[in-house]
Design a protein around this motif. Structure first.
Motif, PDB file in Angstrom:
ATOM      1  N   LEU A 102     -21.126  22.087  -8.954  1.00 42.92           N
ATOM      2  CA  LEU A 102     -20.420  21.244  -8.002  1.00 42.92           C
ATOM      3  C   LEU A 102     -21.074  19.869  -7.996  1.00 42.92           C
ATOM      4  O   LEU A 102     -22.259  19.739  -7.667  1.00 42.92           O
ATOM      5  N   ALA A 103     -20.310  18.851  -8.363  1.00 42.56           N
ATOM      6  CA  ALA A 103     -20.797  17.472  -8.385  1.00 42.56           C
ATOM      7  C   ALA A 103     -20.119  16.705  -7.250  1.00 42.56           C
ATOM      8  O   ALA A 103     -18.942  16.373  -7.347  1.00 42.56           O
ATOM      9  N   PRO A 104     -20.842  16.446  -6.149  1.00 38.93           N
ATOM     10  CA  PRO A 104     -20.253  15.743  -5.015  1.00 38.93           C
ATOM     11  C   PRO A 104     -19.905  14.303  -5.363  1.00 38.93           C
ATOM     12  O   PRO A 104     -20.562  13.673  -6.195  1.00 38.93           O
ATOM     13  N   GLU A 105     -18.873  13.809  -4.684  1.00 35.15           N
ATOM     14  CA  GLU A 105     -18.483  12.408  -4.841  1.00 35.15           C
ATOM     15  C   GLU A 105     -18.237  11.807  -3.458  1.00 35.15           C
ATOM     16  O   GLU A 105     -17.551  12.410  -2.643  1.00 35.15           O
ATOM     17  N   SER A 106     -18.796  10.676  -3.200  1.00 39.49           N
ATOM     18  CA  SER A 106     -18.545   9.877  -1.989  1.00 39.49           C
ATOM     19  C   SER A 106     -18.550  10.681  -0.692  1.00 39.49           C
ATOM     20  O   SER A 106     -17.596  10.640   0.065  1.00 39.49           O
ATOM     21  N   VAL A 107     -19.628  11.408  -0.438  1.00 36.92           N
ATOM     22  CA  VAL A 107     -19.745  12.175   0.804  1.00 36.92           C
ATOM     23  C   VAL A 107     -20.338  11.255   1.863  1.00 36.92           C
ATOM     24  O   VAL A 107     -21.463  10.774   1.721  1.00 36.92           O
ATOM     25  N   GLN A 108     -19.572  10.994   2.936  1.00 38.09           N
ATOM     26  CA  GLN A 108     -20.072  10.088   3.968  1.00 38.09           C
ATOM     27  C   GLN A 108     -19.432  10.358   5.318  1.00 38.09           C
ATOM     28  O   GLN A 108     -18.278  10.767   5.400  1.00 38.09           O
ATOM     29  N   LEU A 109     -20.239  10.121   6.369  1.00 35.51           N
ATOM     30  CA  LEU A 109     -19.726  10.194   7.723  1.00 35.51           C
ATOM     31  C   LEU A 109     -18.857   8.976   7.975  1.00 35.51           C
ATOM     32  O   LEU A 109     -19.252   7.850   7.663  1.00 35.51           O
ATOM     33  N   VAL A 110     -17.667   9.192   8.523  1.00 33.11           N
ATOM     34  CA  VAL A 110     -16.760   8.111   8.870  1.00 33.11           C
ATOM     35  C   VAL A 110     -16.203   8.427  10.262  1.00 33.11           C
ATOM     36  O   VAL A 110     -15.467   9.399  10.427  1.00 33.11           O
ATOM     37  N   GLY A 111     -16.588   7.624  11.238  1.00 26.31           N
ATOM     38  CA  GLY A 111     -16.152   7.886  12.604  1.00 26.31           C
ATOM     39  C   GLY A 111     -16.629   9.254  13.057  1.00 26.31           C
ATOM     40  O   GLY A 111     -17.810   9.567  13.000  1.00 26.31           O
ATOM     41  N   LYS A 112     -15.699  10.104  13.479  1.00 27.91           N
ATOM     42  CA  LYS A 112     -16.039  11.444  13.950  1.00 27.91           C
ATOM     43  C   LYS A 112     -15.799  12.499  12.882  1.00 27.91           C
ATOM     44  O   LYS A 112     -15.646  13.688  13.181  1.00 27.91           O
ATOM     45  N   GLY A 113     -15.759  12.062  11.631  1.00 19.56           N
ATOM     46  CA  GLY A 113     -15.490  13.008  10.560  1.00 19.56           C
ATOM     47  C   GLY A 113     -16.256  12.691   9.299  1.00 19.56           C
ATOM     48  O   GLY A 113     -17.177  11.876   9.287  1.00 19.56           O
ATOM     49  N   VAL A 114     -15.854  13.349   8.233  1.00 16.92           N
ATOM     50  CA  VAL A 114     -16.507  13.197   6.932  1.00 16.92           C
ATOM     51  C   VAL A 114     -15.442  13.006   5.860  1.00 16.92           C
ATOM     52  O   VAL A 114     -14.425  13.707   5.857  1.00 16.92           O
ATOM     53  N   GLU A 115     -15.678  12.047   4.978  1.00 18.67           N
ATOM     54  CA  GLU A 115     -14.874  11.886   3.767  1.00 18.67           C
ATOM     55  C   GLU A 115     -15.709  12.407   2.613  1.00 18.67           C
ATOM     56  O   GLU A 115     -16.901  12.105   2.516  1.00 18.67           O
ATOM     57  N   ALA A 116     -15.097  13.202   1.755  1.00 15.53           N
ATOM     58  CA  ALA A 116     -15.854  13.795   0.655  1.00 15.53           C
ATOM     59  C   ALA A 116     -14.946  14.138  -0.512  1.00 15.53           C
ATOM     60  O   ALA A 116     -13.751  14.349  -0.344  1.00 15.53           O
ATOM     61  N   GLY A 117     -15.553  14.190  -1.680  1.00 14.33           N
ATOM     62  CA  GLY A 117     -14.863  14.621  -2.881  1.00 14.33           C
ATOM     63  C   GLY A 117     -15.802  15.460  -3.720  1.00 14.33           C
ATOM     64  O   GLY A 117     -17.024  15.413  -3.553  1.00 14.33           O
ATOM     65  N   VAL A 118     -15.227  16.244  -4.613  1.00 13.95           N
ATOM     66  CA  VAL A 118     -16.048  17.086  -5.472  1.00 13.95           C
ATOM     67  C   VAL A 118     -15.363  17.249  -6.830  1.00 13.95           C
ATOM     68  O   VAL A 118     -14.141  17.312  -6.918  1.00 13.95           O
TER      69      VAL A 118
END
Length: 198
Positions: A102-118
């Motif tokens: 699993l290679a994570p991409e752009s995992v970041q907290l944004v406001g009250k949530g999380v944006e992420a890719g894999v």
């Protein structure tokens, strides 16, 4: 226009996992279905450069695959930096037939949530050949009542800082991993899977 922006913003907070692509090698049924059953999971590089998040992802993946697919995941790892060898020969020890990367991409907290890719890939240990691959991304609210117990469990295991990432990570990884094919288990494999008990 403001209403459209508000609707789009609410849709992002509600979240959804988008599996952008998924593929299984065309000869899976005749080559790997009965040969690659026992896996190691590796998360590399670390999500957002944090070991704790890598550990979270590898545990979620290990448990989800053991509970929802027929593979037997025997080990899980989280490593920093880009992998030097994308066949992960060092993880192909006795009893491991494939590596789920699993290679994570752009995992970041944004406001009250999380944006992420894999980006995910399953490679066989015998020759490093790709068996399956998938890509997914999305954004999710960190507080989701459906995942409250899961969040509490992983925050208890890995520390409270992992809490905001649990529900979004679970939603991303489960959608991705549910596209894995299922191997064919014999009686011995089935008994071993029962003993894993995850």
């Amino acid at each position: 226009m403001n209403r459209l922006v508000l609707v789009l913003g609410l849709a992002l907070l509600a979240g959804c996992a988008t599996v952008k692509s998924s593929r299984v090698r065309p000869d899976y049924e005749t080559t790997d279905k009965t040969r690659v059953k026992r896996l190691a999971v590796v998360v590399q590089p670390l999500p957002d450069g944090r070991q704790q998040l890598g550990d979270l992802w590898s545990l979620i993946a290990r448990r989800h695959v053991n509970q929802n697919r027929l593979f037997l995941v025997k080990a899980n790892f989280a490593r920093s930096g880009a992998p030097e060898d994308t066949t992960f020969k060092d993880l192909c020890v006795e009893g491991i037939e494939g590596v789920l990367w699993l290679a994570p991409e752009s995992v970041q907290l944004v406001g009250k949530g999380v944006e992420a890719g894999v980006k995910a890939q399953l490679v066989r240990c015998s020759d490093g050949g790709e068996i399956w691959a998938a890509e997914a991304a999305g954004s999710w609210n960190s507080e989701d009542k459906r995942y409250a117990a899961l969040t509490e469990q992983y925050a208890g295991e890995l520390g409270p800082e992992a809490g905001p990432y649990v529900a979004p990570s679970f939603r991303l990884l489960s959608a991705t991993l549910d596209t894995l094919p299922n191997p064919l288990l014999n009686d011995e494999d089935t008994n071993e899977k029962i003993e894993l008990g995850e």
